[in-house]
Write a protein that holds these residues in place. Structure first.
Motif, PDB file in Angstrom:
ATOM      1  N   VAL A 109       0.838  -1.113   0.023  1.00 33.11           N
ATOM      2  CA  VAL A 109      -0.166   0.099  -0.057  1.00 33.11           C
ATOM      3  C   VAL A 109       0.982   1.223   0.046  1.00 33.11           C
ATOM      4  O   VAL A 109       0.188   2.460   0.129  1.00 33.11           O
ATOM      5  N   PRO A 111       2.220   3.135  -2.193  1.00 35.38           N
ATOM      6  CA  PRO A 111       1.669   4.308  -3.169  1.00 35.38           C
ATOM      7  C   PRO A 111       0.600   5.042  -2.511  1.00 35.38           C
ATOM      8  O   PRO A 111       0.308   6.407  -2.853  1.00 35.38           O
ATOM      9  N   LEU A 112      -0.305   4.712  -1.480  1.00 34.10           N
ATOM     10  CA  LEU A 112      -1.225   5.480  -0.953  1.00 34.10           C
ATOM     11  C   LEU A 112      -0.973   6.566  -0.092  1.00 34.10           C
ATOM     12  O   LEU A 112      -1.629   7.349   0.044  1.00 34.10           O
ATOM     13  N   ALA A 186      -8.953   7.157   0.327  1.00 34.91           N
ATOM     14  CA  ALA A 186      -8.289   6.046  -0.395  1.00 34.91           C
ATOM     15  C   ALA A 186      -9.249   4.917  -0.245  1.00 34.91           C
ATOM     16  O   ALA A 186     -10.093   4.719   0.678  1.00 34.91           O
ATOM     17  N   PHE A 188      -8.958   0.655  -1.009  1.00 33.69           N
ATOM     18  CA  PHE A 188      -7.774  -0.419  -0.843  1.00 33.69           C
ATOM     19  C   PHE A 188      -8.852  -1.828  -1.124  1.00 33.69           C
ATOM     20  O   PHE A 188      -9.743  -1.889  -0.422  1.00 33.69           O
ATOM     21  N   HIS A 215      -7.070   8.147  -3.883  1.00 35.96           N
ATOM     22  CA  HIS A 215      -6.354   6.987  -4.182  1.00 35.96           C
ATOM     23  C   HIS A 215      -7.361   5.692  -4.156  1.00 35.96           C
ATOM     24  O   HIS A 215      -7.889   5.451  -3.289  1.00 35.96           O
ATOM     25  N   LEU A 217      -6.211   1.609  -4.770  1.00 32.76           N
ATOM     26  CA  LEU A 217      -5.207   0.739  -5.019  1.00 32.76           C
ATOM     27  C   LEU A 217      -5.653  -0.630  -4.844  1.00 32.76           C
ATOM     28  O   LEU A 217      -6.468  -0.959  -3.574  1.00 32.76           O
ATOM     29  N   THR A 219      -5.375  -5.193  -5.824  1.00 34.48           N
ATOM     30  CA  THR A 219      -4.767  -6.520  -6.495  1.00 34.48           C
ATOM     31  C   THR A 219      -5.906  -7.323  -6.650  1.00 34.48           C
ATOM     32  O   THR A 219      -6.856  -7.313  -6.076  1.00 34.48           O
ATOM     33  N   ARG A 264      -1.631   5.111 -12.686  1.00 29.24           N
ATOM     34  CA  ARG A 264      -0.293   5.182 -12.373  1.00 29.24           C
ATOM     35  C   ARG A 264       0.649   3.903 -12.202  1.00 29.24           C
ATOM     36  O   ARG A 264       1.877   3.786 -12.650  1.00 29.24           O
ATOM     37  N   ARG A 323      -1.272  -5.773  -9.668  1.00 33.28           N
ATOM     38  CA  ARG A 323      -1.729  -4.662  -8.827  1.00 33.28           C
ATOM     39  C   ARG A 323      -2.156  -3.374  -9.397  1.00 33.28           C
ATOM     40  O   ARG A 323      -1.294  -3.158 -10.546  1.00 33.28           O
ATOM     41  N   TYR A 325      -2.899   0.681  -9.365  1.00 29.69           N
ATOM     42  CA  TYR A 325      -2.889   2.010  -8.496  1.00 29.69           C
ATOM     43  C   TYR A 325      -3.467   2.891  -9.229  1.00 29.69           C
ATOM     44  O   TYR A 325      -2.855   3.557 -10.293  1.00 29.69           O
TER      45      TYR A 325
END
Length: 333
Positions: A109, A111-112, A186, A188, A215, A217, A219, A264, A323, A325
């Motif tokens: 995580v 990048p968050l 965010a 996730f 954000h 993100l 998987t 990204r 993954r 993001y």
């Protein structure tokens, strides 16, 4: 007498013996008996078919309701029980029902850019390990949402026990009809979308829940169409506890771009995922060599190992683990 011989000593063609599953091999190793001898006493595949279908196969079931999809497997048995939860935590670590752990989540995580001022939704919370990890290691306020009510209840119990009921609560939800009343910094999710049929609706809800500059993100298992046709892929598809509906990487990319989300990172983590699984299973085998378990727990262990062995095998045979993001753009005034 050899397991490959008939009653008069004539060798049976190898193809006539039923095929050994991973469960067969694992139990044989565990209990220390002759696997070939057991297989020789089983009905052959053609006899099983003549008796009304292959034993242990994925017989077609009547369509499940939305609630049943979240609570029952495709054979109509509970997806999660207290015994399976215990086994999962023995394999993956306290608070986890899937590969990874408190050492893996912070890297995943990163990048968050989590911090104590941020609010986060975890859309595949499981037993809440990732939810509590993000809250405890970064100070973020994380709400874990879990589709299976047994896991959600067990996860909330663990958050209470850890003194994190406010900062990392775990709640049940239906990903097919997901919506969230507040905006968050965010979102996730860890391998939580591949069984969702209504991915377009889910992505709409995620986009709506994100603040500007938010954000996202996640998987997920993604479909590799070039390889998704062989017996390993079919075995995975037929035997996943919840029917899979995987998207390709391109489908995800198009879905995210259609919602004006700025991609990204698009990263293949299949090798890492495989390594996490195999390392954990090896640790389990070492544990089993030193400890005894009751029969019910042994069966749960065997079924869990068989499940993850299929997932490892399919990573090179039609499925990959990616993954993604993305960032939500700022509002234009």
């Amino acid at each position: 007498m050899s397991a490959q011989q008939g009653s008069k000593g004539a060798a049976l063609p190898p193809a006539t013996l039923p095929q050994a599953t991973l469960k067969d091999r694992f139990v044989a190793w565990w209990e220390g008996y002759d696997l070939a001898a057991v297989l020789s006493r089983r009905p052959r595949a053609d006899e099983e078919q003549g008796a009304g279908g292959a034993q242990g196969g994925s017989a077609k079931q009547s369509p499940q309701s939305a609630t049943e999809r979240r609570t029952l497997n495709r054979s109509g048995k509970p997806l999660w029980t207290a015994t399976r939860v215990q086994v999962a935590e023995k394999i993956w670590g306290d608070g986890y029902a899937t590969p990874g752990g408190n050492e893996h989540i912070p890297t995943l995580v990163k990048p968050l850019g989590l911090n104590p001022a941020m609010s986060v939704l975890d859309l595949a919370a499981g037993l809440g390990g990732s939810t509590r990890s993000m809250a405890s290691q970064f100070g973020a306020w994380v709400t874990g949402l879990e589709s299976n009510p047994v896991l959600a209840e067990a996860g909330m119990f663990r958050s209470h026990k850890a003194g994190m009921a406010r900062q990392a609560p775990i709640q049940p939800f239906d990903p097919e009809t997901f919506s969230w009343p507040k905006r968050v910094d965010a979102v996730f999710a860890k391998e939580g979308f591949y069984t969702v049929r209504n991915k377009d609706g889910l992505l709409d809800a995620v986009e709506a829940a994100l603040k500007p500059r938010g954000h996202f993100l996640f998987t997920d298992y993604v479909l590799d169409k070039a390889k998704a046709s062989g017996p390993i892929f079919k075995g995975w598809l037929d035997h996943e506890p919840v029917e899979p509906h995987p998207w390709t990487v391109d489908q995800y990319a198009q879905g995210l771009q259609q919602r004006n989300l700025d991609i990204r990172i698009t990263e293949d983590l299949s090798d890492l995922h495989r390594s996490l699984i195999l390392t954990a299973i090896q640790g389990l085998v070492t544990h089993l060599e030193q400890h005894s378990m009751d029969h019910e727990t042994k069966i749960a262990v065997v079924e869990e190992v068989e499940l993850w062995a299929r997932r490892v095998a399919v990573l090179d045979a039609g499925i990959r683990l990616y993954r993604f993001y993305v960032l939500k753009p700022a509002d234009i005034s």
